[in-house]
Design an enzyme around this catalytic site. Structure first.
Site, PDB file in Angstrom:
ATOM      1  N   LYS A  52      47.152  44.417  39.289  1.00 29.91           N
ATOM      2  CA  LYS A  52      48.615  44.471  39.122  1.00 29.91           C
ATOM      3  C   LYS A  52      49.224  45.514  40.049  1.00 29.91           C
ATOM      4  CE  LYS A  52      48.315  42.781  34.384  1.00 29.91           C
ATOM      5  NZ  LYS A  52      48.496  42.987  32.942  1.00 29.91           N
ATOM      6  N   GLN A  96      48.645  47.815  28.604  1.00 32.29           N
ATOM      7  CA  GLN A  96      47.531  46.875  28.753  1.00 32.29           C
ATOM      8  C   GLN A  96      46.744  46.768  27.443  1.00 32.29           C
ATOM      9  OE1 GLN A  96      47.144  45.065  31.533  1.00 32.29           O
ATOM     10  NE2 GLN A  96      45.262  44.022  30.941  1.00 32.29           N
ATOM     11  N   ASP A 119      56.063  41.978  29.708  1.00 30.87           N
ATOM     12  CA  ASP A 119      54.985  41.156  29.144  1.00 30.87           C
ATOM     13  C   ASP A 119      55.530  40.044  28.240  1.00 30.87           C
ATOM     14  OD1 ASP A 119      52.360  41.763  29.921  1.00 30.87           O
ATOM     15  OD2 ASP A 119      52.228  43.511  28.591  1.00 30.87           O
TER      16      ASP A 119
END
Ligand code: L34
Length: 293
Positions: A52, A96, A119
């Protein structure tokens, strides 16, 4: 069988995204800024977050990686979330997953400002998605929609079976595939651990989306001739012949299933790179204030 090359598509989209970032810059806007919080030393998570950050660098984003030890308390993590919510330079951020067991991931998720929830995991975004309102779509399902569209795969009226019901993949994927949208209009079945006859459900599917987290779980005998097979799983299996000592395999037995599928995604190089791309696209939307102002 035609391969759905997620890696190639992600690379192609990177060029487009970079052009868009350059255009934002030259119009006097600040470049998008994505922050990621990584807790602990899960090797998969480290690798995904690295990808990412690298994608951010490649497209000219600003990025911040906050790395914390497993021993971080829930309160400390919530304080980081609050700081990121309050930091006007950060357009979007992610925590995460998975988080260590002593941290309530749901509580952390609820603390994220929906405006910065690139997200799409916060109930505000999940709810808006479910109602068909503008929302950040979760990255993995969004990446799958983009691949299906890019390869011209007809979904309308098809029978789609989603294997797995996680909040980050199976559940949102099943909702999106059933929705009235360009890539959607499927008749969707979710199969999970309590399903009575998993194999016959999967065998009836025109489109199979496998997100179980078990290496090579889906075998050729479960697949209808000509089905489209999307493999979300990334499992590490020991392999002494590799320098790293392991290799990555999906939830789908690739070689066997490739004899029957019309299209399928590989692992690695399928869904993973498109997950990263979708997160980056969401961050552009956040920076432009296109969903919330
Ligand atoms: N908060 N947690 C949050 N957001 C997410 O969107 C994720 N996910 C999943 C796990 N936890 C998360 C990811 O980022 C899965 N995921 C993810 C992201 C990238 C890749 C795989 C999973 C990826 O880049 N895969 C590469 C190989 C990576 C490797 O070599 O280990 C591929 O080609 O599949």
């Amino acid at each position: 069988m035609q391969l759905i090359d997620g890696k190639a598509l992600a690379t192609k989209m990177k060029t487009k995204i970079k052009e868009e970032v350059d255009a934002m810059k030259s119009s006097g806007m600040k470049v998008p800024h994505l922050a990621a919080v990584l807790v602990g030393d899960n090797p998969g998570s480290q690798s995904y977050v690295r990808n990412k950050v690298r994608y951010c660098d490649d497209v000219g984003f600003e990025s911040t990686l906050i790395k914390k030890d497993d021993s971080i308390t829930e309160g400390e993590l919530l304080a980081i979330v609050q700081d990121l919510n309050d930091d006007p330079s950060v357009d979007g951020f992610i925590i995460q997953l998975p988080l260590p067991d002593h941290i309530d991931a749901e509580k952390v998720n609820l603390a994220i400002d929906p405006k910065k929830d690139v997200d799409g995991f916060h109930p505000m975004n999940f709810g808006r998605m479910t109602l068909g309102l503008p929302a950040y779509l979760p990255a993995t399902p969004q990446g799958i929609l983009v691949m299906l569209e890019e390869y011209g795969i007809e979904t309308s009226g098809k029978k789609c079976v989603v294997v797995g019901r996680s909040n980050i993949v199976g559940m949102p994927m099943s909702i999106l595939m059933a929705q009235k949208r360009k890539t959607g209009n499927c008749t969707v079945t979710i199969v999970h651990s309590r399903t009575k006859d998993t194999v016959s459900e999967i065998r009836a599917a025109d489109i199979v989306i496998a997100a179980i987290g078990r290496a090579n779980y889906i075998t050729a005998d479960m697949i209808k001739e000509g089905a489209v097979v999307i493999d979300v799983g990334i499992n590490r299996v020991d392999d002494d012949s590799r320098k790293r000592g392991y290799r990555l395999v999906g939830d789908v037995d690739f070689l066997g299933v490739s004899e029957k599928a019309s299209y399928m995604t590989p692992v690695p190089g399928g869904v993973g790179p498109m997950t990263v791309t979708s997160l980056i696209m969401n961050t552009i939307i956040a920076a432009k204030g296109q969903i919330y102002n």
